[in-house]
Scaffold this motif. Structure first.
Motif, PDB file in Angstrom:
ATOM      1  N   GLU A   1       0.823  -1.211   0.000  1.00 27.05           N
ATOM      2  CA  GLU A   1       0.000   0.000   0.000  1.00 27.05           C
ATOM      3  C   GLU A   1       0.854   1.257   0.000  1.00 27.05           C
ATOM      4  O   GLU A   1       0.487   2.263  -0.619  1.00 27.05           O
ATOM      5  N   SER A   2       1.996   1.237   0.684  1.00 27.07           N
ATOM      6  CA  SER A   2       2.848   2.431   0.708  1.00 27.07           C
ATOM      7  C   SER A   2       3.393   2.734  -0.679  1.00 27.07           C
ATOM      8  O   SER A   2       3.452   3.902  -1.091  1.00 27.07           O
ATOM      9  N   LEU A   3       3.768   1.712  -1.438  1.00 24.80           N
ATOM     10  CA  LEU A   3       4.244   1.938  -2.802  1.00 24.80           C
ATOM     11  C   LEU A   3       3.107   2.379  -3.715  1.00 24.80           C
ATOM     12  O   LEU A   3       3.298   3.219  -4.592  1.00 24.80           O
ATOM     13  N   GLN A   4       1.909   1.823  -3.497  1.00 23.13           N
ATOM     14  CA  GLN A   4       0.771   2.269  -4.283  1.00 23.13           C
ATOM     15  C   GLN A   4       0.495   3.753  -4.055  1.00 23.13           C
ATOM     16  O   GLN A   4       0.164   4.488  -4.984  1.00 23.13           O
ATOM     17  N   ASP A   5       0.643   4.186  -2.811  1.00 20.90           N
ATOM     18  CA  ASP A   5       0.437   5.607  -2.503  1.00 20.90           C
ATOM     19  C   ASP A   5       1.463   6.468  -3.228  1.00 20.90           C
ATOM     20  O   ASP A   5       1.134   7.537  -3.743  1.00 20.90           O
TER      21      ASP A   5
END
Length: 414
Positions: free
Chosen positions: A61-65
């Protein structure tokens, strides 16, 4: 196009770029911004394709953000280019000047570096920021984004190059470098074609470039950022700053990762801060004293204080005094941004004089350590090294200097 051919084309573009005046560069930046706005739909469509591919591959999720774009984020990219146009041009600035006893005038001027290669992960907004900063400072750019953002970067670069063409400038001033790890390796060994490399991303990428490159490197750093709650701290202020620094955007390098609470106020401060963080969805990983003070705290693991979370997690420790807090930071800091919340001028002064970091803050959020917030228009990255570029890198950091000597026939004696 082969990378060597791209690099040679970028090198050829540096000649015209060095001679551009501010007006020509500003017109190009405004044209690039206009083209990027016009391309919003295609950029967002490309970004959705990247996100779908990333989710299917199990992207965090952090990379998606970091990867995700919205219409507002594209607008911010365009506005960033326009804000660069509104900033003074550093090229040609006289840093210092003097006349020798023989009457020779010596001036040290800011000049472009040349071809700058930037290697970064999953942040398509970096593509526009980096291209704009390099152009305004008279440099050509070779932009190596990660494969996870490939379609987004292609769309952004296409818009930026169209803007350069509209302004009558060489499109090879801005280039997207595509390929696998072999291309990154080529960039790292392209002495004579690439004048400077700047890696942005995780510790693995940065360390690989710093240790493996034969091209000069400016090291950007990971952000293991700390905040100290001093015994004199206003706890309401500390709570507001901690929540902002941790939760506003937890996946970025200036987000808060560790809170150090002085023992004198721990019994009051720890439950209050843990409660506020828990309400915001943050899991606190604490030392035994924190666990003892609040049952919501998860016991910290052996290596819990050593690295970034980049998520809604935070480490917390109770320290005996400010000296112990400073020693903890000296051991674990990545040299990015370190904060103290205090009402004591003496504590603030001791902290700022003792902590070795690119940014040392008193009573404000580490989220301010950002090129845009500093008034730089945008940033290439945040340098944690100790050479001329440290902290957010804007236009000035993308220049070198050259000495110009002017005489009227003097020759050296002796």
């Amino acid at each position: 196009m082969m990378f060597a051919d791209q690099a040679r084309a970028a090198k050829e573009a540096t000649g015209p770029l060095r001679r551009l005046d501010r007006a020509a560069k500003d017109r190009a930046l405004e044209s690039m911004a206009a083209r990027l706005r016009d391309a919003t739909a295609s950029v967002l469509s490309a970004n959705r394709a990247d996100l779908e591919r990333g989710r299917a591959a199990g992207m965090s999720e952090s990379l998606q953000d970091r990867l995700a774009l919205t219409a507002d984020r594209v607008e911010a990219m365009a506005a960033g280019l326009e804000s660069l146009a509104g900033l003074p041009d550093p090229v040609g600035e006289v840093v210092r000047g003097w006349t020798t006893p023989q009457g020779v005038r010596i001036e040290q001027l800011r000049v472009p570096i040349g071809v700058i290669g930037i290697i970064y992960e999953a942040r398509p907004n970096v593509t526009a920021d980096a291209a704009g900063i390099c152009l305004k400072s008279g440099n050509a750019s070779l932009l190596r984004g990660s494969s996870s953002a490939l379609e987004s970067n292609r769309a952004v670069i296409a818009a930026l190059r169209a803007g350069l063409a509209d302004a009558g400038l060489p499109v090879d001033a801005v280039n997207l470098v595509e390929g696998g790890y072999d291309i990154t390796d080529e960039m790292m060994h392209a002495r004579g074609l690439v004048d400077l490399l700047i890696p942005r991303g995780g510790a693995g990428l940065i360390n690989a470039v710093v240790t493996g490159s034969t091209v000069p490197v400016i090291e950007t750093g990971t952000g293991n950022c700390h905040l100290v709650v001093d015994s004199s701290a206003d706890l309401g202020m500390a709570e507001r700053i901690i929540l902002n620094a941790k939760t506003q955007r937890p996946s970025v390098c200036n987000a808060l990762e560790t809170v150090l609470v002085l023992a004198e106020v721990a019994a009051t401060a720890v439950p209050r801060l843990v409660g506020a963080l828990a309400a915001a969805g943050v899991t606190v990983h604490g030392d035994p004293r924190c666990v003892e003070l609040d049952s919501r705290v998860v016991a910290a693991g052996e290596h819990e204080f050593e690295a970034e979370y980049l998520s809604l997690d935070l480490a917390m420790r109770v320290v005996a005094d400010l000296d112990e807090a400073i020693a903890h930071i000296a051991r674990y800091s990545s040299g990015h941004s370190e904060t103290i919340v205090t009402s004591s001028l003496a504590s603030a002064q001791l902290f700022q004089d003792s902590v070795d970091a690119a940014a040392v803050l008193v009573n404000c959020s580490s989220r301010f350590v950002d090129g845009g917030e500093f008034g730089f228009g945008a940033e290439i990255g945040i340098s944690t090294q100790k050479t001329h570029a440290r902290g957010p890198m804007g236009l000035i950091e993308m220049t070198s200097t050259s000495y110009r000597l002017t005489g009227d026939g003097q020759t050296r004696l002796g």
